[in-house]
Scaffold this active site. Sequence first.
Site, PDB file in Angstrom:
ATOM      1  N   SER A   9       1.109  -1.327  -0.092  1.00  0.00           N
ATOM      2  CA  SER A   9      -0.039  -0.006   0.175  1.00  0.00           C
ATOM      3  C   SER A   9       0.903   1.232   0.226  1.00  0.00           C
ATOM      4  CB  SER A   9      -0.942   0.078   1.263  1.00  0.00           C
ATOM      5  OG  SER A   9      -1.596   1.168   1.431  1.00  0.00           O
ATOM      6  N   HIS A  34      -1.197  -1.223  -4.272  1.00  0.00           N
ATOM      7  CA  HIS A  34      -2.581  -0.621  -3.781  1.00  0.00           C
ATOM      8  C   HIS A  34      -2.456   0.904  -3.530  1.00  0.00           C
ATOM      9  CE1 HIS A  34      -6.311  -1.667  -1.585  1.00  0.00           C
ATOM     10  NE2 HIS A  34      -5.714  -0.670  -0.442  1.00  0.00           N
ATOM     11  N   ASP A  36      -4.616   3.999  -1.962  1.00  0.00           N
ATOM     12  CA  ASP A  36      -5.559   4.343  -0.969  1.00  0.00           C
ATOM     13  C   ASP A  36      -6.359   5.811  -1.436  1.00  0.00           C
ATOM     14  OD1 ASP A  36      -6.142   2.070   0.587  1.00  0.00           O
ATOM     15  OD2 ASP A  36      -4.136   2.288   1.410  1.00  0.00           O
ATOM     16  N   MET A  38      -8.643   8.781   0.085  1.00  0.00           N
ATOM     17  CA  MET A  38      -9.456   8.891   1.266  1.00  0.00           C
ATOM     18  C   MET A  38     -10.006  10.425   1.204  1.00  0.00           C
ATOM     19  SD  MET A  38      -7.575   7.332   4.123  1.00  0.00           S
ATOM     20  CE  MET A  38      -6.746   5.718   4.366  1.00  0.00           C
ATOM     21  N   HIS A  67      -8.108   1.672  -4.271  1.00  0.00           N
ATOM     22  CA  HIS A  67      -9.115   1.440  -3.206  1.00  0.00           C
ATOM     23  C   HIS A  67      -9.839   2.926  -2.895  1.00  0.00           C
ATOM     24  CE1 HIS A  67      -9.730   0.296   1.277  1.00  0.00           C
ATOM     25  NE2 HIS A  67     -11.103   0.631   0.607  1.00  0.00           N
ATOM     26  N   MET A  69     -11.889   5.124  -0.996  1.00  0.00           N
ATOM     27  CA  MET A  69     -12.781   5.573   0.301  1.00  0.00           C
ATOM     28  C   MET A  69     -13.278   6.671   0.304  1.00  0.00           C
ATOM     29  SD  MET A  69      -9.682   3.539   2.885  1.00  0.00           S
ATOM     30  CE  MET A  69      -8.664   3.774   1.436  1.00  0.00           C
ATOM     31  N   MET A 138     -12.322  -5.479   4.363  1.00  0.00           N
ATOM     32  CA  MET A 138     -11.441  -4.719   5.205  1.00  0.00           C
ATOM     33  C   MET A 138     -11.206  -5.435   6.609  1.00  0.00           C
ATOM     34  SD  MET A 138     -10.718  -1.978   3.500  1.00  0.00           S
ATOM     35  CE  MET A 138      -9.706  -1.348   5.106  1.00  0.00           C
ATOM     36  N   ASP A 176      -7.197  -6.377   3.493  1.00  0.00           N
ATOM     37  CA  ASP A 176      -6.590  -4.922   3.562  1.00  0.00           C
ATOM     38  C   ASP A 176      -6.756  -4.476   5.085  1.00  0.00           C
ATOM     39  OD1 ASP A 176      -5.451  -2.462   3.326  1.00  0.00           O
ATOM     40  OD2 ASP A 176      -7.136  -1.713   2.240  1.00  0.00           O
TER      41      ASP A 176
END
Length: 216
Positions: A9, A34, A36, A38, A67, A69, A138, A176
């Site tokens: 990640s 990966h 992330d 957010m 991913h 979020m 998750m 994850d």
Amino acid sequence: MKTKLIAPSLLAADFGNLQKDIEMLNNSQADWLHIDIMDGRFVPNISFGFPVMKTVQQNSKKFLDVHLMIVEPDNYVDEFIAYGADLISVHYEACAHLHRTIHHIQSKGIKAGVVLNPSTPVFLLEDIISDVDLVLLMSVNPGFGGQKFIDNTYKKIAQTKDLIMSNNSTALIQIDGGVNLDNASKLFDAGADVLVAGNAVFASENPEKTIELLKM
Ligand code: DX5
Ligand code: ZN
């Protein structure tokens, strides 16, 4: 896609020298990268956006696993695809029209995944499991790296496996949060196909070696 995949990640990388960490990953046995995203709304944290995604696209040789979020992910999926995403996963909890979102992502020629928070039950995927390429479970509450793995995830892996088998689905199972050298092989044995690892990789003395060990 083969199984026993490792997806380091980027969240745990050194943003002062991102290129160096991306090059390290290029030379490593990492399968995916990966990413992330957010928004400070769906999760109580903000990570990074398109300028970082552009640097990743320009430098990474790995499969880009995004991913999201964020609330209303439909507003942004096309832009992430333009920046080279190979897979986009959206949260079940953030999508009012999940079937539409999944098929929209796939219509652009990339893979689509659905993500469940720790408190969201697996049975809710019954009517989407045949459509998705991946289920991301998750194993921490999303928003931060470096959290403790939630053990109930093992039960959810078994339930997801059953759901996949009974629907003849080809979806991969990704885990994850809180993945490390102590639980990685147990997770693969339980049925996980892809493990995300942030701190376990980047806070280790030898990240390349750690990636190798996570696969064993
Ligand atoms: C958490 C993120 C994770 C995070 C994992 O919200 O979705 O991908 O980077 O970090 P570690 O492996 O350190 O728990
Ligand atoms: Zn993630």
